[in-house]
Scaffold this active site. Structure first.
Site, PDB file in Angstrom:
ATOM      1  N   SER A 165       0.844  -1.195   0.000  1.00  0.00           N
ATOM      2  CA  SER A 165       0.000   0.000   0.000  1.00  0.00           C
ATOM      3  C   SER A 165       0.877   1.242   0.000  1.00  0.00           C
ATOM      4  O   SER A 165       2.049   1.212   0.402  1.00  0.00           O
ATOM      5  CB  SER A 165      -0.897   0.014   1.241  1.00  0.00           C
ATOM      6  OG  SER A 165      -1.543   1.262   1.402  1.00  0.00           O
ATOM      7  N   TYR A 173      -2.843  -1.139  10.014  1.00  0.00           N
ATOM      8  CA  TYR A 173      -2.720  -1.304   8.566  1.00  0.00           C
ATOM      9  C   TYR A 173      -1.379  -0.755   8.071  1.00  0.00           C
ATOM     10  O   TYR A 173      -0.660  -1.412   7.312  1.00  0.00           O
ATOM     11  CB  TYR A 173      -3.878  -0.595   7.879  1.00  0.00           C
ATOM     12  CG  TYR A 173      -3.897  -0.718   6.377  1.00  0.00           C
ATOM     13  CD1 TYR A 173      -4.364  -1.870   5.764  1.00  0.00           C
ATOM     14  CD2 TYR A 173      -3.442   0.321   5.564  1.00  0.00           C
ATOM     15  CE1 TYR A 173      -4.388  -1.999   4.375  1.00  0.00           C
ATOM     16  CE2 TYR A 173      -3.454   0.215   4.187  1.00  0.00           C
ATOM     17  CZ  TYR A 173      -3.930  -0.942   3.592  1.00  0.00           C
ATOM     18  OH  TYR A 173      -3.940  -1.063   2.230  1.00  0.00           O
TER      19      TYR A 173
END
Length: 516
Positions: free
Chosen positions: A145, A158
């Site tokens: 990401s 995350y």
């Protein structure tokens, strides 16, 4: 590019393949000749996907990546059914808790790490074992990401997991290179996938609007298909010598830091404010009869307002997640404006782009309000004004005209250099648009100056700051017409500067600039 199927004869596993990025990758891999195993815990969606594709080419296998045994069984299933394994796309992941660090639930944290990191480690391990056993020079790809490149752009668990995943990929690359196995990851910017929508409790259109408003790349929305295409490249033989690489597909989001923009704007404001005060003290308020001083003052006002806007954007960027539900997707306030930062081909695409830019600008006006919109307009006026000011000063006044009311000095030369220098630096760092229609504001700005001079003359001013603006000379109408027309190339020159910036940055940061 060749029409040959890029994965012909290859076998791939896509974890998290039932929806979102995974589903698009399954379709694209299959279209390019691969036999694909869809591995997921969403059994119903997985079976629906395989039923919509060629059943002999795409199969579904239940797999929870938190359970290493299930990962091992999935790899064995693919090898048994199709005879080999060439590509492992470890795409399964979760967003996890949105809580701030003060309210962080460590159980939820561990769950996120178990899926995003331990699950990826298991897929890399067992895929690599199968490849080594068959002497296959395969490709392993993980979905990381943009949050793995910069802090503050995602929830804590995350973000931590994606940083760890990038490290895992680089570490595994060093181990598996001896077997000819490539290990890479692809790092997308925010996408309105079912996973993201569920985490934010928002619809796809709403999530996409939030992502677009914060994105660096304007005029195009990042889709799951774009990430699937990046994964296809890493899976194919086109990337045969690429390993340990983090392919960031974020339109430049992670390479721009709003604090740099704030620092340069505030520094520019301080320097220009000091020079303006020095100039006014040395020569009195009569300096404001000159267009030069009007322009310099306007650029100073722009940097003052832009500093406030950038500070506001940085404050939003650094706020804890619990203070604003989706603020982790936001950056500098001005980044919600439209910008043409990619090369577009074809009239249809160009027309679509202009329509999207219009909607983006309307959205910006709603979000940024009066002050943000005013900053945008002032910036575009400044672009044309500094060009016309410096051309007239350096190319006309300095070599040809004798200024009786204001002697040339190093201070004047410094001011005429710094205004455009600071504005060009700001242009290099910001993502503000520079549309043609805003030239109207530039013309209105110059008209306001001319009207001011006429009023000053009517009120008793006995001299003209610029000889070519005198009304009683025979060629006055022609001079005024020429100066009016001269606004067009001056504004055009700054438009070309902005477009040149986009092309240069696209070449320098090819991995970070998404092209349509």
């Amino acid at each position: 590019m060749s029409t040959k199927q890029r994965l012909e004869g290859k076998v791939a596993i896509v974890t998290g393949g039932a929806s979102g990025i995974g589903a698009e990758s399954v379709k694209l891999f299959a279209e390019n000749g691969a036999s694909v195993v869809v591995a997921d815990v969403q059994d119903e969606l997985g079976h629906q996907l395989t039923a919509s594709l060629a059943p002999h080419q795409v199969s579904y296998h239940h797999c929870d990546v938190r359970d290493e045994k299930q990962v091992e069984q999935t790899v064995a299933f693919a090898v048994h059914k199709y005879g080999r394994l060439d590509v492992m796309f470890s795409n399964a992941g979760i967003v996890g808790s949105m809580a701030g660090i003060l309210d962080l639930d460590l159980n939820a944290f561990d769950k996120t790490m178990a899926v995003n990191v331990s699950g990826a480690a298991a897929t890399i391990k067992h895929a690599a074992r199968a490849m080594v056993a068959a002497n296959t020079r395969g490709s392993i790809i993980c979905t990381a990401s943009a949050a793995g490149s910069v802090a503050g752009s995602g929830p804590h668990a995350y973000t931590t997991s994606k940083h760890a995943l990038v490290g895992l990929v680089r570490s595994a690359c060093g181990d598996l290179g001896a077997y000819g196995i490539r290990v890479n990851c692809v790092s997308p910017y925010a996408i309105a996938t079912p996973l993201t929508c569920a985490a934010l409790n928002k619809g796809a259109d709403e999530v996409e609007a939030i992502a677009n408003s914060s994105a660096n790349m304007k005029g195009i929305s990042l889709k799951a298909t774009h990430i699937a295409e990046a994964a296809l490249f890493l899976a194919s033989d086109e990337s045969v010598y690429i390993s340990g690489h983090d392919l960031v597909v974020d339109g430049g989001f992670t390479v721009l830091n709003p604090l740099w923009l704030l620092a340069t704007r505030f520094t520019s404001f301080l320097v220009m404010a000091v020079l303006l005060i020095w100039d006014s003290v040395k020569y009195s308020a009569t300096i404001f009869y000159y267009y030069t001083e009007w322009t310099f003052t306007l650029v100073t006002i722009y940097f003052a307002l832009a500093s406030v806007v950038s500070a506001h954007g940085c404050w939003h960027n650094l706020k804890p997640e619990h203070e604003a539900e989706a603020d982790y997707l936001r950056r500098d306030l001005e980044e919600s404006m439209s910008s043409k930062t990619a090369t577009f081909k074809g009239k249809e695409t160009w027309g679509s782009m202009k329509l999207q830019s219009r909607y983006a600008e309307e959205e910006f006006l709603q979000r940024a309000g009066f002050w943000g919109y005013l900053m945008q307009i002032i910036y575009q006026i400044c672009g044309g004004a500094v060009i016309i000011t410096d051309i007239v000063f350096w190319c006309v006044i300095v070599p040809f005209l004798s200024i009786a009311h204001l002697k040339l000095s190093p201070l004047m030369g410094c001011m005429h250099t710094l205004n455009i220098a600071f504005l060009l630096v700001d242009t290099a760092l910001n993502n503000l648009p520079f549309p043609w229609f805003r030239m109207a504001y530039f013309v209105l700005w110059s008209c306001a100056y001319i009207i001011f001079l006429w009023i000053a003359r009517a009120c008793g001013l006995s001299w003209w700051p610029y000889p070519f603006l005198e009304l009683d000379i025979p060629w006055a109408p022609l001079w005024y017409f020429f100066l009016a027309v001269f606004h067009i190339p001056c504004y055009l020159l700054y438009v070309l500067i902005v477009r040149a910036k986009h092309k240069i940055l696209a070449k320098l940061f090819q991995d970070a600039f998404l092209r349509p």
